[in-house]
Write an enzyme that holds these catalytic residues in place. Structure first.
Site, short mmCIF file in Angstrom:
data_model
loop_
_atom_site.label_atom_id
_atom_site.label_comp_id
_atom_site.label_asym_id
_atom_site.label_seq_id
_atom_site.Cartn_x
_atom_site.Cartn_y
_atom_site.Cartn_z
N PHE A 133 0.79 -1.23 0.03
CA PHE A 133 -0.01 -0.12 0.12
C PHE A 133 0.99 1.12 0.00
CE2 PHE A 133 -2.68 3.08 2.73
CZ PHE A 133 -3.92 2.64 1.81
N GLY A 134 0.85 1.91 -0.97
CA GLY A 134 1.86 2.96 -1.13
C GLY A 134 1.17 4.48 -0.97
N GLU A 137 4.85 9.65 1.70
CA GLU A 137 6.08 10.19 1.17
C GLU A 137 6.82 11.14 1.95
OE1 GLU A 137 4.24 12.60 -2.28
OE2 GLU A 137 3.03 11.00 -2.75
N ALA A 140 4.50 13.90 2.85
CA ALA A 140 3.26 13.43 3.25
C ALA A 140 3.15 12.29 4.16
CB ALA A 140 2.64 13.34 1.72
N GLY A 351 14.09 -6.73 35.05
CA GLY A 351 15.55 -6.35 35.34
C GLY A 351 16.38 -6.34 34.19
N GLU A 375 -0.57 4.01 10.38
CA GLU A 375 -2.10 3.75 10.32
C GLU A 375 -2.59 5.01 11.07
OE1 GLU A 375 -4.34 0.56 9.21
OE2 GLU A 375 -2.49 -0.48 8.67
#
Ligand SMILES: Cc1cc2nc3c(=O)[nH]c(=O)nc-3n(C[C@H](O)[C@H](O)[C@H](O)COP(=O)(O)OP(=O)(O)OC[C@H]3O[C@@H](n4cnc5c(N)ncnc54)[C@H](O)[C@@H]3O)c2cc1C
Length: 393
Positions: A133-134, A137, A140, A351, A375
């Site tokens: 899913f592209g 950017e 963006a 720890g 997302e």
């Protein structure tokens, strides 16, 4: 996790017998096929291609798709249960699924043409091909509308795509990319359009993301560079100029998987902590006898219950057709932030051992950070939630 511990950590009184049996089936699959590789793929930083065929054989890959598209017709509750189970064992596999099925297959099912559904969905559901899913950017990320990738019309309904997408999960191994590009920049986000692009198209170059990821190291993250990749109008998903809506719908579908995956990570952190604090001895007793340790266990447990309740509430409302943006934002925001708090506490409770890859909790902590970001970051979820409440006034 033993069945007894499962009951202790998953006391959801509202699951019916079929849902409980479904969760058990996915848990057995995750324990058998995913658990043996989860640590290794993180350390070796490799994408495990065999898991795709295993997910398909277990009827998980196409889970939420309709049967006519090669799927199992899962309800949203089943999707949430499956992603909790897989998320508890392997964040990489859960992340793969969220993209391959949640963002790509479900987007094609919801917005694609009949021909696109026929061409792509059975092969995606069967594991013959992988999807990515592209959207993101350089300039963006949260601000999807600011994308600079362009789809230039070249006549006869054809387009040439130019631009660069970053942080694309499965990008280096995918066969098809649902990529978003602006076909009419003067119309702003109303020019954004989704295109299905085979990744062997001329002009498409794939590069590994620079740097080393904090978590999800057994996932494939790539940059996709589009240099005049030519597509026809049959590649458009959801209509010209509707890409912004298609992308947001895709993210909406996928966010439930992220939220449920966070519940899984949270549960794994609590489970590892329960095992550790009841066996580690200091000052002549197991450390679970100390009230400050108990306080942390109680906080992790109550937040897990709250988290799962929000996720299943959202899933049930989705199944009933009444889910709102606010329901989903609350589930994603709370579950990912609570899981991050739980992982942080789990490392502390272990720890020095918690700081080492010899124990499971450091991987959980590294992986969970991604779920707060992709997302829609936690701040973006807060904005959605606040707007939902303000609108409701
Ligand atoms: C492991 C991983 C996998 C990913 N997979 C994919 C993928 O498959 N496909 C894809 O397209 N992308 C993918 N992404 C990218 C991801 O969706 C973006 O990183 C995310 O949307 C945030 O965008 P950004 O990184 O540009 O951050 P920015 O948007 O620049 O945000 C930086 C900071 O500013 C804050 N901020 C921004 N806007 C606001 C606002 N309005 N109000 C308050 N705070 C704000 C953010 O919350 C954040 O803290 C992936 C990222 C990761 C880490």
């Amino acid at each position: 996790m033993s069945d007894q511990a499962f009951q202790a950590v998953l006391p959801d009184p509202d699951l019916d017998d079929a849902q409980r049996a479904f969760a058990h089936r996915i848990r057995a699959f995750a324990a058998d096929k995913l658990a043996p590789h989860a640590r290794r793929i993180d350390e070796e930083e490799v994408f495990r291609a065999e898991s795709v065929a295993e997910l398909a054989a277990a009827r998980v890959l196409g889970g939420p798709l309709r049967p006519e598209n090669g799927g199992e017709g899962w309800s949203a509750v089943e999707l949430a249960l499956a992603h909790e189970e897989i998320g508890a064992v392997c964040g990489n596999t859960r992340g793969f699924l969220a993209v391959h099925t949640g963002l790509v297959s479900q987007c094609i099912e919801a917005h694609g043409s009949d021909a696109q559904r026929r061409t792509w969905l059975p092969r995606l559901a069967g594991g013959e091909i992988i999807g990515c899913f592209g959207l993101t950017e350089e300039e963006a990320g949260s601000d999807v509308g600011a994308m600079q990738t362009r789809a230039e019309p070249v006549g006869d309904g054809r387009y040439r795509i130019h631009g660069k997408k970053i942080w694309i999960t499965n990008g280096g191994v995918a066969d098809v990319c649902l990529v978003f590009a602006n076909a009419d920049p003067e119309r702003g986000k109303d020019g954004i359009t989704g295109f299905l692009v085979p990744t062997d198209s001329a002009g498409l170059r794939r590069e590994r993301m620079p740097g080393r990821e904090l978590g999800h190291r057994g996932s494939d993250h790539a940059q996709l560079v589009f240099e005049g990749v030519e597509v026809g109008e049959d590649a458009i998903v959801g209509g010209l100029g509707n890409g912004f809506r298609v992308a947001l719908d895709g993210l909406h579908a996928g966010r439930l998987s992220v939220a449920a995956g966070a519940v899984g990570i949270h549960r794994a952190a609590l489970d590892a902590s329960l095992r550790f604090v009841t066996t580690r001895e200091q000052f002549g007793r197991t450390i679970d006898r100390f009230q400050m340790v108990q306080e942390r266990i109680a906080d992790m447990a109550v937040e897990l219950l709250a988290s799962r309740a929000l996720v299943l509430r959202c899933a049930r409302r989705r199944d009933a057709g009444v889910e709102t943006d606010g329901d989903l934002a609350a589930a994603k925001l709370y579950s990912t932030e609570a899981a991050a708090r739980a992982c942080d506490q789990a490392v502390l409770l272990h720890g020095g051992r918690g700081y080492s890859s010899a124990y499971p909790v450091e991987r959980l902590l590294r992986d969970v950070m991604g779920l707060r970001i992709y997302e829609g970051t936690s701040m973006i979820q807060k904005g959605l939630l606040a707007r939902a409440f303000l609108r409701a006034r």
